[in-house]
Scaffold this motif. Structure first.
Motif, short mmCIF file in Angstrom:
data_model
loop_
_atom_site.label_atom_id
_atom_site.label_comp_id
_atom_site.label_asym_id
_atom_site.label_seq_id
_atom_site.Cartn_x
_atom_site.Cartn_y
_atom_site.Cartn_z
N LEU A 298 0.86 -1.18 0.00
CA LEU A 298 0.00 0.00 0.00
C LEU A 298 0.90 1.23 0.00
O LEU A 298 1.72 1.41 0.89
CB LEU A 298 -0.93 -0.01 1.20
N PHE A 299 0.74 2.07 -1.03
CA PHE A 299 1.58 3.25 -1.19
C PHE A 299 1.01 4.41 -0.40
O PHE A 299 -0.18 4.70 -0.47
CB PHE A 299 1.65 3.64 -2.67
N LYS A 300 1.91 5.11 0.29
CA LYS A 300 1.51 6.29 1.06
C LYS A 300 2.37 7.48 0.66
O LYS A 300 3.60 7.43 0.75
CB LYS A 300 1.66 6.04 2.56
N ASP A 301 1.73 8.53 0.22
CA ASP A 301 2.42 9.80 0.04
C ASP A 301 1.64 10.85 0.81
O ASP A 301 0.40 10.84 0.81
CB ASP A 301 2.53 10.20 -1.43
N HIS A 302 2.36 11.76 1.46
CA HIS A 302 1.70 12.75 2.32
C HIS A 302 0.93 13.79 1.52
O HIS A 302 0.11 14.52 2.09
CB HIS A 302 2.74 13.46 3.20
N HIS A 303 1.19 13.88 0.20
CA HIS A 303 0.64 15.01 -0.55
C HIS A 303 -0.12 14.64 -1.81
O HIS A 303 -0.53 15.53 -2.56
CB HIS A 303 1.77 16.00 -0.87
N TYR A 304 -0.33 13.36 -2.07
CA TYR A 304 -1.25 12.96 -3.15
C TYR A 304 -1.58 11.49 -2.97
O TYR A 304 -0.92 10.77 -2.22
CB TYR A 304 -0.65 13.23 -4.54
N PHE B 295 -2.38 -1.13 -3.40
CA PHE B 295 -3.40 -0.24 -2.86
C PHE B 295 -2.78 1.12 -2.58
O PHE B 295 -1.56 1.28 -2.54
CB PHE B 295 -3.97 -0.79 -1.54
N SER B 296 -3.64 2.09 -2.37
CA SER B 296 -3.18 3.39 -1.88
C SER B 296 -4.36 4.07 -1.19
O SER B 296 -5.42 3.45 -0.99
CB SER B 296 -2.63 4.26 -3.01
N GLY B 297 -4.17 5.32 -0.82
CA GLY B 297 -5.22 6.06 -0.14
C GLY B 297 -4.88 7.53 -0.11
O GLY B 297 -3.96 7.98 -0.80
N LEU B 298 -5.61 8.26 0.68
CA LEU B 298 -5.50 9.71 0.72
C LEU B 298 -5.14 10.18 2.12
O LEU B 298 -5.79 9.78 3.09
CB LEU B 298 -6.82 10.35 0.29
N VAL B 299 -4.12 11.03 2.21
CA VAL B 299 -3.77 11.69 3.47
C VAL B 299 -4.44 13.05 3.48
O VAL B 299 -4.30 13.83 2.54
CB VAL B 299 -2.26 11.85 3.62
N LEU B 300 -5.16 13.38 4.53
CA LEU B 300 -5.96 14.61 4.57
C LEU B 300 -5.13 15.81 5.02
O LEU B 300 -5.46 16.50 5.99
CB LEU B 300 -7.17 14.42 5.48
N ASN B 301 -4.04 16.07 4.31
CA ASN B 301 -3.26 17.28 4.53
C ASN B 301 -3.85 18.44 3.72
O ASN B 301 -4.68 18.23 2.82
CB ASN B 301 -1.80 17.05 4.14
N ASN B 302 -3.42 19.65 4.01
CA ASN B 302 -3.89 20.81 3.24
C ASN B 302 -3.56 20.66 1.76
O ASN B 302 -4.31 21.11 0.90
CB ASN B 302 -3.26 22.09 3.79
N THR C 18 -3.80 18.18 -0.05
CA THR C 18 -4.75 17.32 -0.75
C THR C 18 -6.19 17.74 -0.51
O THR C 18 -7.12 16.99 -0.82
CB THR C 18 -4.58 15.85 -0.33
N GLY C 19 -6.39 18.91 0.08
CA GLY C 19 -7.74 19.39 0.33
C GLY C 19 -8.16 19.40 1.79
O GLY C 19 -9.24 19.87 2.12
N GLY C 20 -7.30 18.90 2.68
CA GLY C 20 -7.65 18.89 4.09
C GLY C 20 -8.91 18.08 4.34
O GLY C 20 -9.09 16.99 3.79
N TYR D 236 -15.59 16.33 -0.50
CA TYR D 236 -15.72 16.11 -1.94
C TYR D 236 -14.45 15.44 -2.49
O TYR D 236 -14.53 14.59 -3.39
CB TYR D 236 -15.98 17.43 -2.65
N VAL D 237 -13.30 15.82 -1.98
CA VAL D 237 -12.05 15.18 -2.40
C VAL D 237 -12.05 13.72 -1.94
O VAL D 237 -11.69 12.81 -2.70
CB VAL D 237 -10.83 15.93 -1.84
N VAL D 238 -12.46 13.50 -0.70
CA VAL D 238 -12.50 12.13 -0.17
C VAL D 238 -13.47 11.27 -0.99
O VAL D 238 -13.16 10.13 -1.36
CB VAL D 238 -12.90 12.14 1.32
N ASP D 239 -14.63 11.82 -1.31
CA ASP D 239 -15.62 11.09 -2.10
C ASP D 239 -15.04 10.65 -3.43
O ASP D 239 -15.18 9.48 -3.84
CB ASP D 239 -16.84 11.98 -2.33
N ALA D 240 -14.36 11.57 -4.11
CA ALA D 240 -13.77 11.24 -5.42
C ALA D 240 -12.71 10.17 -5.29
O ALA D 240 -12.65 9.22 -6.10
CB ALA D 240 -13.19 12.50 -6.06
#
Length: 315
Positions: free
Chosen positions: A67-73, A94-101, A103-105, A109-113
């Motif tokens: 599972l790939f993790k990047d802090h900004h995308y 796999f990957s996912g989203l980090v909720l930093n500023n 990436t939209g904090g 709507y960003v999480v949904d997409a």
């Protein structure tokens, strides 16, 4: 003793302990393992291998998934492309989203997409969390070696200590898609609030990353979260022969025992330059755990069974 000297002593002890373990045993346990904490590139920080190279190395070692993790995308939208190139149907990415500023904090709507593009894990803020930024300002743990634009401090609670509404909406989405919620780099007090709210809203897959590193956990906190069914991940980078080593082998044993093997997992947290690769970090962590007295079944639980359950792969 300074931190650098202590780290060097830790690494010498790690090498001594790993030498006791048969390479064939470690290789066997690495087959089928999952690494849910891979920091490959491209990234804002220098990485020694890109996502496809990280996947190729893991697949060659017989691992089951990364599972790939990047802090900004999020790497999630690129997984189908890499699957087509890699052509290893038995190997999952796999990957996912980090909720930093960056990436939209806390933007639902960003999480949904991202969830609709296959994100498997939503991390709360890391490098731009209030806890992380305060720690970086003190130049202590969680400090970053990359300078981005000054960022507002992100916290999941309001001035009264209640979970803010956008986070509640995001928790509902995580529950709906049945993906993993990670506490990111929040302070332990925030995590208690967050996970109470998450569980009340039906979130089933809960993960804490490196709780003793910069998040202000006590052993009692780890035990109590584990008793609630939370998986507690130890970052191999902080225990093995790595320039990020901050803990002794004995502390690794204590950290695992605080949660218990049944609630523990190991992720590499590697991919940085001048460090072991993620696969090598996982191999070292396996050898170190065996040398510390954990059984092969214990190790398999931490590197295979528990992470597989998190991402929804059958045993």
């Amino acid at each position: 003793m300074g931190e650098a000297e202590q780290s060097q002593r830790n690494r010498e002890e790690v090498r001594r302990l790993m030498a006791r373990v048969d390479e064939a045993v470690a290789a066997r346990l690495l087959r089928g393992a999952l690494d849910l904490h891979v920091h490959s590139g491209p990234s804002t920080m220098p990485r020694q291998l890109d996502h496809l190279e990280a996947a190729e190395e893991a697949a060659a070692a017989g691992m089951r998934a990364v599972l790939f993790k990047d802090h900004h995308y999020s790497v999630a939208p690129f997984i189908p492309l890499m699957d087509r190139v890699l052509q290893k149907p038995e190997f999952s990415m796999f990957s996912g989203l980090v909720l930093n500023n960056s990436t939209g904090g806390f933007d639902p709507y960003v999480v949904d997409a991202q969830l609709k593009m296959g994100a498997k894990l939503i991390w709360m803020p890391t490098a731009q969390s209030a806890n992380h930024i305060r720690s970086s300002h003190r130049k202590t743990r969680l400090a970053s070696n990359v300078k981005l634009a000054s960022s507002p401090l992100l916290t999941v609670v309001d001035e009264l200590g209640n979970i803010i509404d956008p986070v509640k909406r995001i928790l509902d989405m995580i529950a709906e898609f049945d993906v993993i919620l990670s506490s990111g780099h929040l302070h332990v007090w925030e995590i208690w609030k967050l996970f109470d709210e998450a569980r009340a809203r039906g979130v089933k897959r809960l993960l804490i990353n490196h709780p003793m590193y910069g998040l202000h956990f006590t052993y009692e906190d780890i035990r109590d979260f584990a008793n609630l069914g939370v998986i507690v991940e130890c970052s191999a980078a902080m225990y093995v022969d790595s320039r990020f080593n901050v803990y002794s082998p004995q502390e690794l044993k204590e950290h695992i025992e605080a949660a218990g093997v049944a609630a523990s997992s190991i992720g590499s947290d590697l991919g940085q330059v001048d460090n072991p690769t993620p696969v090598e970090g996982m191999r070292q962590a396996i050898k170190l755990c065996l040398a510390l007295g954990f059984s092969e079944d214990d190790v398999r639980t931490m590197v295979t069974h528990n992470p597989a359950k998190l991402v929804g792969l059958a045993a």
